[in-house]
Scaffold this active site. Structure first.
Site, PDB file in Angstrom:
ATOM      1  N   HIS A   1     116.049  65.593  59.523  1.00 14.74           N
ATOM      2  CA  HIS A   1     115.939  65.690  58.064  1.00 14.74           C
ATOM      3  C   HIS A   1     117.242  66.214  57.506  1.00 14.74           C
ATOM      4  O   HIS A   1     117.449  67.417  57.408  1.00 14.74           O
ATOM      5  CB  HIS A   1     114.747  66.571  57.647  1.00 14.74           C
TER       6      HIS A   1
ATOM      7  N   ILE B   1     117.414  70.516  55.486  1.00 16.19           N
ATOM      8  CA  ILE B   1     116.606  71.199  54.476  1.00 16.19           C
ATOM      9  C   ILE B   1     115.139  70.942  54.812  1.00 16.19           C
ATOM     10  O   ILE B   1     114.777  69.866  55.284  1.00 16.19           O
ATOM     11  CB  ILE B   1     116.934  70.764  53.031  1.00 16.19           C
TER      12      ILE B   1
ATOM     13  N   GLY C   1     109.794  68.688  51.828  1.00 20.82           N
ATOM     14  CA  GLY C   1     108.845  69.119  50.807  1.00 20.82           C
ATOM     15  C   GLY C   1     107.402  69.029  51.261  1.00 20.82           C
ATOM     16  O   GLY C   1     106.574  69.859  50.885  1.00 20.82           O
ATOM     17  N   VAL C   2     107.093  68.039  52.090  1.00 20.23           N
ATOM     18  CA  VAL C   2     105.713  67.914  52.560  1.00 20.23           C
ATOM     19  C   VAL C   2     105.311  69.119  53.407  1.00 20.23           C
ATOM     20  O   VAL C   2     104.131  69.484  53.457  1.00 20.23           O
ATOM     21  CB  VAL C   2     105.472  66.602  53.338  1.00 20.23           C
TER      22      VAL C   2
ATOM     23  N   GLU D   1     102.172  71.600  52.897  1.00 16.52           N
ATOM     24  CA  GLU D   1     101.281  71.938  54.005  1.00 16.52           C
ATOM     25  C   GLU D   1     101.209  73.448  54.234  1.00 16.52           C
ATOM     26  O   GLU D   1     100.134  73.992  54.487  1.00 16.52           O
ATOM     27  CB  GLU D   1     101.725  71.226  55.286  1.00 16.52           C
TER      28      GLU D   1
END
Length: 159
Positions: free
Chosen positions: A65, A71, A74-75, A79
């Site tokens: 990523h 970084i 976002g998921v 979660e």
């Protein structure tokens, strides 16, 4: 300007208030998807939980990523907040069995306001909103470095 649901600077977040064994009893997640390392604040009267995840310098998602500038996806913020909210639901709410799985039913008003760059500790804050026998809505936020980096309204559903 977005406001924190709680001012983290006024709280002692240095000690865990729930044993890891209890967290693992409440959350079925394992291996890479254990996104709660500890719970450092729990107020069952005001329905607020603050849990955290410590990311090392080389987290499992860092290799792919944004190579060279990892970084936190976002998921994973979503979660992590969902797991913190699940703990609060199970320790606070009557009628929601501790062994019942709570699934992600929806995410509303999600806003990313910053990035998490490892190594970092990310705090996940959840507070109870509306609830019925099948669903619960929880406002959630994530923080790192003393800054609000993510917020959403989470919908949890009994499965």
């Amino acid at each position: 300007m977005p406001q924190p649901l709680r001012d983290l600077s006024t709280l002692n977040l240095t000690e865990d208030v729930m044993p890891v064994a209890q967290i693992r009893e409440l959350l079925p997640h394992a291996h890479e998807f254990e996104l709660v390392d500890g719970v450092c604040f729990l107020d069952t009267e005001d329905d607020v939980i603050i849990a955290y995840k410590d990311w090392p310098e080389d987290p499992w998602w860092g290799r792919g990523h944004i190579p060279g500038r990892p970084i936190m996806p976002g998921v994973l913020m979503i979660e992590g907040c969902a797991q913190a909210a699940s703990i609060l639901m199970k320790v606070k709410t009557t009628g929601w069995p501790k062994d019942q799985f709570i699934g992600l039913g929806g995410v509303d008003n999600a806003r990313f306001r910053g990035a998490v760059t490892p190594p970092a500790r990310v705090y996940f804050l959840a507070t109870q909103g509306r609830q019925n026998a099948r669903m619960a809505r929880y406002p959630c936020q994530a923080f790192t470095g003393g800054k609000l980096i993510f917020e959403m309204d989470l919908l949890g559903v009994r499965l």
